[in-house]
Design a protein around this motif. Sequence first.
Motif, PDB file in Angstrom:
ATOM      1  N   ILE A   1       0.850  -1.198   0.000  1.00 41.74           N
ATOM      2  CA  ILE A   1       0.000   0.000   0.000  1.00 41.74           C
ATOM      3  C   ILE A   1       0.885   1.248   0.000  1.00 41.74           C
ATOM      4  N   PRO A   2       0.602   2.228  -0.848  1.00 40.09           N
ATOM      5  CA  PRO A   2       1.392   3.468  -0.881  1.00 40.09           C
ATOM      6  C   PRO A   2       1.428   4.145   0.492  1.00 40.09           C
ATOM      7  N   GLY A   3       2.630   4.560   0.913  1.00 40.11           N
ATOM      8  CA  GLY A   3       2.798   5.262   2.185  1.00 40.11           C
ATOM      9  C   GLY A   3       3.008   4.374   3.384  1.00 40.11           C
ATOM     10  N   VAL A   4       2.757   3.070   3.237  1.00 37.38           N
ATOM     11  CA  VAL A   4       2.884   2.146   4.378  1.00 37.38           C
ATOM     12  C   VAL A   4       4.302   1.607   4.436  1.00 37.38           C
ATOM     13  N   SER A   5       5.025   2.003   5.471  1.00 40.07           N
ATOM     14  CA  SER A   5       6.394   1.543   5.679  1.00 40.07           C
ATOM     15  C   SER A   5       6.401   0.278   6.529  1.00 40.07           C
ATOM     16  N   ARG A   6       7.584  -0.250   6.788  1.00 37.45           N
ATOM     17  CA  ARG A   6       7.715  -1.424   7.645  1.00 37.45           C
ATOM     18  C   ARG A   6       7.116  -1.158   9.024  1.00 37.45           C
ATOM     19  N   THR A   7       7.482  -0.024   9.600  1.00 38.17           N
ATOM     20  CA  THR A   7       6.994   0.317  10.940  1.00 38.17           C
ATOM     21  C   THR A   7       5.483   0.448  10.958  1.00 38.17           C
ATOM     22  N   THR A   8       4.921   1.125   9.949  1.00 36.01           N
ATOM     23  CA  THR A   8       3.466   1.311   9.884  1.00 36.01           C
ATOM     24  C   THR A   8       2.755  -0.024   9.721  1.00 36.01           C
ATOM     25  N   ALA A   9       3.277  -0.889   8.858  1.00 33.96           N
ATOM     26  CA  ALA A   9       2.669  -2.205   8.655  1.00 33.96           C
ATOM     27  C   ALA A   9       2.681  -3.016   9.946  1.00 33.96           C
ATOM     28  N   GLN A  10       3.760  -2.918  10.696  1.00 32.52           N
ATOM     29  CA  GLN A  10       3.858  -3.634  11.964  1.00 32.52           C
ATOM     30  C   GLN A  10       2.830  -3.124  12.968  1.00 32.52           C
ATOM     31  N   VAL A  11       2.652  -1.810  13.015  1.00 31.70           N
ATOM     32  CA  VAL A  11       1.670  -1.228  13.937  1.00 31.70           C
ATOM     33  C   VAL A  11       0.257  -1.636  13.524  1.00 31.70           C
ATOM     34  N   ILE A  12      -0.037  -1.598  12.232  1.00 37.05           N
ATOM     35  CA  ILE A  12      -1.363  -2.001  11.737  1.00 37.05           C
ATOM     36  C   ILE A  12      -1.663  -3.443  12.125  1.00 37.05           C
ATOM     37  N   LEU A  13      -0.702  -4.302  11.922  1.00 38.54           N
ATOM     38  CA  LEU A  13      -0.893  -5.721  12.245  1.00 38.54           C
ATOM     39  C   LEU A  13      -1.036  -5.930  13.745  1.00 38.54           C
ATOM     40  N   ALA A  14      -0.271  -5.168  14.539  1.00 36.88           N
ATOM     41  CA  ALA A  14      -0.330  -5.314  15.994  1.00 36.88           C
ATOM     42  C   ALA A  14      -1.637  -4.794  16.576  1.00 36.88           C
ATOM     43  N   GLU A  15      -2.179  -3.731  16.011  1.00 43.78           N
ATOM     44  CA  GLU A  15      -3.391  -3.125  16.562  1.00 43.78           C
ATOM     45  C   GLU A  15      -4.669  -3.787  16.041  1.00 43.78           C
ATOM     46  N   ILE A  16      -4.706  -4.138  14.757  1.00 46.41           N
ATOM     47  CA  ILE A  16      -5.906  -4.736  14.171  1.00 46.41           C
ATOM     48  C   ILE A  16      -5.874  -6.256  14.256  1.00 46.41           C
ATOM     49  N   GLY A  17      -4.689  -6.839  14.004  1.00 51.31           N
ATOM     50  CA  GLY A  17      -4.563  -8.290  13.967  1.00 51.31           C
ATOM     51  C   GLY A  17      -4.585  -8.799  12.539  1.00 51.31           C
ATOM     52  N   PRO A  18      -4.364 -10.088  12.337  1.00 53.42           N
ATOM     53  CA  PRO A  18      -4.316 -10.656  10.982  1.00 53.42           C
ATOM     54  C   PRO A  18      -5.686 -10.850  10.343  1.00 53.42           C
ATOM     55  N   THR A  19      -6.763 -10.628  11.105  1.00 53.85           N
ATOM     56  CA  THR A  19      -8.119 -10.717  10.556  1.00 53.85           C
ATOM     57  C   THR A  19      -8.914  -9.487  10.987  1.00 53.85           C
ATOM     58  N   VAL A  20     -10.042  -9.266  10.312  1.00 49.73           N
ATOM     59  CA  VAL A  20     -10.919  -8.144  10.676  1.00 49.73           C
ATOM     60  C   VAL A  20     -12.277  -8.674  11.145  1.00 49.73           C
ATOM     61  N   ASP A  21     -12.276  -9.879  11.699  1.00 44.73           N
ATOM     62  CA  ASP A  21     -13.522 -10.500  12.141  1.00 44.73           C
ATOM     63  C   ASP A  21     -14.223  -9.695  13.232  1.00 44.73           C
ATOM     64  N   ALA A  22     -13.448  -8.930  14.006  1.00 42.15           N
ATOM     65  CA  ALA A  22     -14.037  -8.149  15.101  1.00 42.15           C
ATOM     66  C   ALA A  22     -14.770  -6.912  14.603  1.00 42.15           C
ATOM     67  N   PHE A  23     -14.589  -6.569  13.325  1.00 45.91           N
ATOM     68  CA  PHE A  23     -15.199  -5.362  12.770  1.00 45.91           C
ATOM     69  C   PHE A  23     -16.057  -5.755  11.566  1.00 45.91           C
ATOM     70  N   GLU A  24     -17.352  -5.510  11.672  1.00 46.04           N
ATOM     71  CA  GLU A  24     -18.283  -5.946  10.632  1.00 46.04           C
ATOM     72  C   GLU A  24     -18.043  -5.227   9.308  1.00 46.04           C
ATOM     73  N   THR A  25     -17.702  -3.956   9.379  1.00 45.93           N
ATOM     74  CA  THR A  25     -17.497  -3.168   8.165  1.00 45.93           C
ATOM     75  C   THR A  25     -16.250  -2.307   8.308  1.00 45.93           C
ATOM     76  N   ALA A  26     -15.800  -1.749   7.184  1.00 47.51           N
ATOM     77  CA  ALA A  26     -14.655  -0.833   7.208  1.00 47.51           C
ATOM     78  C   ALA A  26     -14.996   0.437   7.971  1.00 47.51           C
ATOM     79  N   GLU A  27     -16.272   0.826   7.934  1.00 52.08           N
ATOM     80  CA  GLU A  27     -16.689   2.029   8.658  1.00 52.08           C
ATOM     81  C   GLU A  27     -16.537   1.855  10.164  1.00 52.08           C
ATOM     82  N   LYS A  28     -16.873   0.649  10.655  1.00 54.71           N
ATOM     83  CA  LYS A  28     -16.734   0.397  12.103  1.00 54.71           C
ATOM     84  C   LYS A  28     -15.270   0.353  12.512  1.00 54.71           C
ATOM     85  N   LEU A  29     -14.420  -0.155  11.637  1.00 55.94           N
ATOM     86  CA  LEU A  29     -12.992  -0.141  11.922  1.00 55.94           C
ATOM     87  C   LEU A  29     -12.473   1.292  11.947  1.00 55.94           C
ATOM     88  N   ALA A  30     -12.945   2.118  11.022  1.00 58.41           N
ATOM     89  CA  ALA A  30     -12.525   3.523  10.982  1.00 58.41           C
ATOM     90  C   ALA A  30     -12.971   4.261  12.241  1.00 58.41           C
TER      91      ALA A  30
END
Length: 389
Positions: free
Chosen positions: A261-290
């Motif tokens: 993804i444009p703009g996503v560095s190693r550090t950012t990708a690591q934070v995204i994975l750590a905060e959201i996790g490898p799945t988005v099952d906890a969030f029904e829609t992208a809007e709820k994740l936002a």
Amino acid sequence: MDVMVEKCAGIDVHKSKITVCVLIGEMTNAKPKRELKTFGTTTMELHACAQWLVKLGITTVLMESTGQYWRPIWNILEPYQFQMILANAQHIKQVPGRKTDIKDAQWIAELGRCGLVNGSYVPDRDIQDLRQLTRHRSSVKEDLTRRKNQVHDILQRSNFKLSSYLSDIFGKTGQTLLHMFINGEAITEKTLEDKVHKRVLATLPQLVEAMNGSLTKVNRQLLKLELETINRLETECQECEYYIEEHIEKYEDVYLRLLEIPGVSRTTAQVILAEIGPTVDAFETAEKLASWAGLCPGSYESAGIQYGSKTTRGNRYLKAALCRAGLIAGRSNNQDFRSVYYKFKERNQKSKGIVALAHKILRIVYALIDTGESYDPGKQKKTPATAIA
């Protein structure tokens, strides 16, 4: 209020003890059987609490997210197969109907019995460990920045203008010159000849003039302490990077797709994975994740007129990482992101443009994790960058 759970328990969490209120009764029973019990927070006593709840047939356990005190309780009770719900303390306070004589544990249990508590997202243990590492790295970097600013302050009040000629005073040349200050060595063109890197653009006379200040004994001592701390923090940060890379190997597929993804560095990708996790099952829609991330556009309507409002607080670690990614993507050659960034910049709303791009990136992240696909610029052109008012 309609009853949703027959057997539930509410836990009021404190540092050294927990108060557990158990409510047991049929869904048609408005006055369930209530039982209160207090336990310590040692591992043995928490296991005793869990066994007591199992004996009573409790199915749902609720507690407030009180500092870090809830974590060991959650970790011990979770393996007992209860439905665990971590409640937001602010949400519970906003629910009307609480009486002052009702204890916190009983109030949590009553709300849980009626299904009025929205559980906070708590990832599995492995992602929690990764999250602790990335957050610790963030804390170390913040401390490192603060320490470096302290060094700049010491040099400025001593009238050393070294930062005017060196882009990084903590590089190899800068560190060498700083140690010369600490040791009280004479600063002349001759002593600097073999200490200045050939890539430094400043001339020797300029550096000598820039270092013609007055550094007191106390400032030398402070400078020495700050440099030692900076070196230690840099080493700690490198070790933390190693541990994160080691931990993230098991999620390599998601991690590599996030890096596309444009703009996503190693550090950012690591934070995204750590905060959201490898799945988005906890969030029904992208809007709820936002909304959870604090990047959901606000909306306020009065007299039929819609007004913009600020974004919510959300997850500050994820929000900060995505905003950094939004800024990088907006300044990149990617026209989809660049056009959005400069559209806001022309209106003198650069910060809003960054948040809008962060929101766009988060929607892309949701799609990639949800579908298991790789980043496709053609598909993502349809993903709008929501304006944040």
